[in-house]
Design an enzyme around this catalytic site. Structure first.
Site, PDB file in Angstrom:
ATOM      1  N   SER A 203       8.701  -3.107   3.767  1.00 25.12           N
ATOM      2  CA  SER A 203       8.183  -1.763   3.538  1.00 25.12           C
ATOM      3  C   SER A 203       6.668  -1.750   3.704  1.00 25.12           C
ATOM      4  O   SER A 203       6.011  -2.701   3.239  1.00 25.12           O
ATOM      5  CB  SER A 203       8.542  -1.316   2.118  1.00 25.12           C
ATOM      6  OG  SER A 203       8.016  -0.038   1.839  1.00 25.12           O
TER       7      SER A 203
ATOM      8  N   SER B 174       2.681  -0.068   1.580  1.00 28.48           N
ATOM      9  CA  SER B 174       3.251   1.278   1.674  1.00 28.48           C
ATOM     10  C   SER B 174       2.329   2.317   1.048  1.00 28.48           C
ATOM     11  O   SER B 174       2.454   3.508   1.344  1.00 28.48           O
ATOM     12  CB  SER B 174       4.621   1.314   0.990  1.00 28.48           C
ATOM     13  OG  SER B 174       5.459   0.335   1.559  1.00 28.48           O
TER      14      SER B 174
ATOM     15  N   ALA C 287       7.306  -0.463  -4.938  1.00 26.75           N
ATOM     16  CA  ALA C 287       6.601  -1.678  -5.344  1.00 26.75           C
ATOM     17  C   ALA C 287       5.651  -2.192  -4.270  1.00 26.75           C
ATOM     18  O   ALA C 287       4.768  -3.003  -4.550  1.00 26.75           O
ATOM     19  CB  ALA C 287       7.615  -2.772  -5.678  1.00 26.75           C
ATOM     20  N   SER C 288       5.849  -1.722  -3.049  1.00 30.90           N
ATOM     21  CA  SER C 288       5.193  -2.330  -1.887  1.00 30.90           C
ATOM     22  C   SER C 288       3.736  -1.924  -1.736  1.00 30.90           C
ATOM     23  O   SER C 288       3.405  -0.734  -1.700  1.00 30.90           O
ATOM     24  CB  SER C 288       5.975  -1.932  -0.632  1.00 30.90           C
ATOM     25  OG  SER C 288       5.156  -1.958   0.519  1.00 30.90           O
ATOM     26  N   THR C 289       2.887  -2.909  -1.592  1.00 27.65           N
ATOM     27  CA  THR C 289       1.446  -2.668  -1.486  1.00 27.65           C
ATOM     28  C   THR C 289       1.077  -1.891  -0.221  1.00 27.65           C
ATOM     29  O   THR C 289       0.436  -0.847  -0.294  1.00 27.65           O
ATOM     30  CB  THR C 289       0.673  -3.998  -1.496  1.00 27.65           C
ATOM     31  OG1 THR C 289       1.278  -4.893  -0.553  1.00 27.65           O
ATOM     32  CG2 THR C 289       0.714  -4.633  -2.871  1.00 27.65           C
TER      33      THR C 289
END
EC number: 5.99.1.4
Lengths: 201, 201
Positions: free
Chosen positions: A170, A14, A10-12
């Site tokens: 993350s 990352s 979900a992490s941008t």
């Protein structure tokens, strides 16, 4: 020393990290381990039931602008995801299998591209099947194996290991006990491992 | 274009930023404005009555380790402050005067060094008087002028201006409407301004 790359789908931030981490590690002669985990339990323990980028609007507004600058500099497409954050659970269970079987790097990049450039729903197993097939994998088989109780449990254990290492966001990188947080620290983490490779510390 | 450097004296990452921002701006031929502000009202509006580094212990633990690496690389002493966060209100009122009168850069660096290297109480006006005197300033006069209702109001206005620019943390940098957050973005902010200086955009 080995670099562990900890990431939540979900992490941008990352996304740009995942797209360049393998090339950076190879260039430095450093071994890389792909370690998908879940931020949900970590954020939940902090009292957040949503991304902090949604909870704190000024921070979220800035993040999207900052991501646009970073992706532009890296030559990456960035489009507004179908929702933010997306549920990365199914993808993480698959990436965990992929890390054992050697296809995590390609699959991880495909999922991040689908999320942040392709405007696809990465929680949808039909979308994940398509990505697996495009990598030449047996999608039904991989999805079935990702759903076993053993694999579900392994993702919980891996998330617990991230927490034990001090991971709170993350992407993160660990080299032994040394923690580096954020896409901004990717090169530092690899340099840290490379220095300890040479010096045999 | 001008770079505005927004800083709160309690902020850890603002210390390495404050110590190098002037040299970096000079090297790039970019004009720099020193803009002290208060994070308290911004954090308060987000429901925080303490530093997020205290509220979220994993993040706080990491921050101190990350700061140790950054300060070591920059040749800066880092010692545990007498408390964290310290109250930077009195220092910010003084720095605001200093920004008008040309002594903000030296005073700002002196306060950050006192906080993060010198283990001094930067809320104590006797400590601030000592720093002012060491810079060749009339400490009693500066402190008296920093306490006027007009100067107190100006700090509120400046903090409001930071909020209007989208600032949510310290250090931040703005170049026109473009916001950069964090010590990690100092060089990007200066490069952004320098590019627009050359191209006259």
């Amino acid at each position: 020393m080995i670099v562990d790359f900890w990431y939540e789908f979900a992490s941008t931030y990352s996304y740009p990290a995942a797209m360049r981490v393998e090339a950076a590690a190879e260039k430095a002669g450093v071994q890389l381990r792909w370690r998908p985990f879940l931020l949900g339990p970590i954020f939940g323990a902090q009292g957040w039931n949503d991304s902090p980028f949604n909870i704190y609007p000024a921070k979220g507004h800035y993040m999207w602008r900052d991501m646009a600058r970073i992706c532009a500099a890296q030559g990456l497409v960035l489009k507004e995801p179908v929702r933010f954050p997306q549920n990365g659970l199914n993808a993480a269970r698959l990436a965990l299998l992929g890390a054992e079987e050697g296809w995590a790097p390609g699959f991880t990049r495909a999922v991040y591209l689908a999320n942040f450039a392709g405007q696809r729903d990465i929680s949808d197993e039909a979308v994940l099947a398509e990505l697996l097939t495009s990598l030449g994998l047996d999608a039904s088989d991989a999805i079935a194996r990702s759903r076993t109780p053993e694999n579900k449990e392994r993702l919980k254990v891996q998330t617990g290991e991230a927490i034990a290492k001090g991971v709170f966001g993350s992407p993160s990188f660990t080299v032994g006990d040394e923690l580096f947080w954020g896409n901004d620290r990717l090169d530092d983490a690899i340099a840290w491992a490379a220095a300890r490779l040479t010096q045999d510390l």
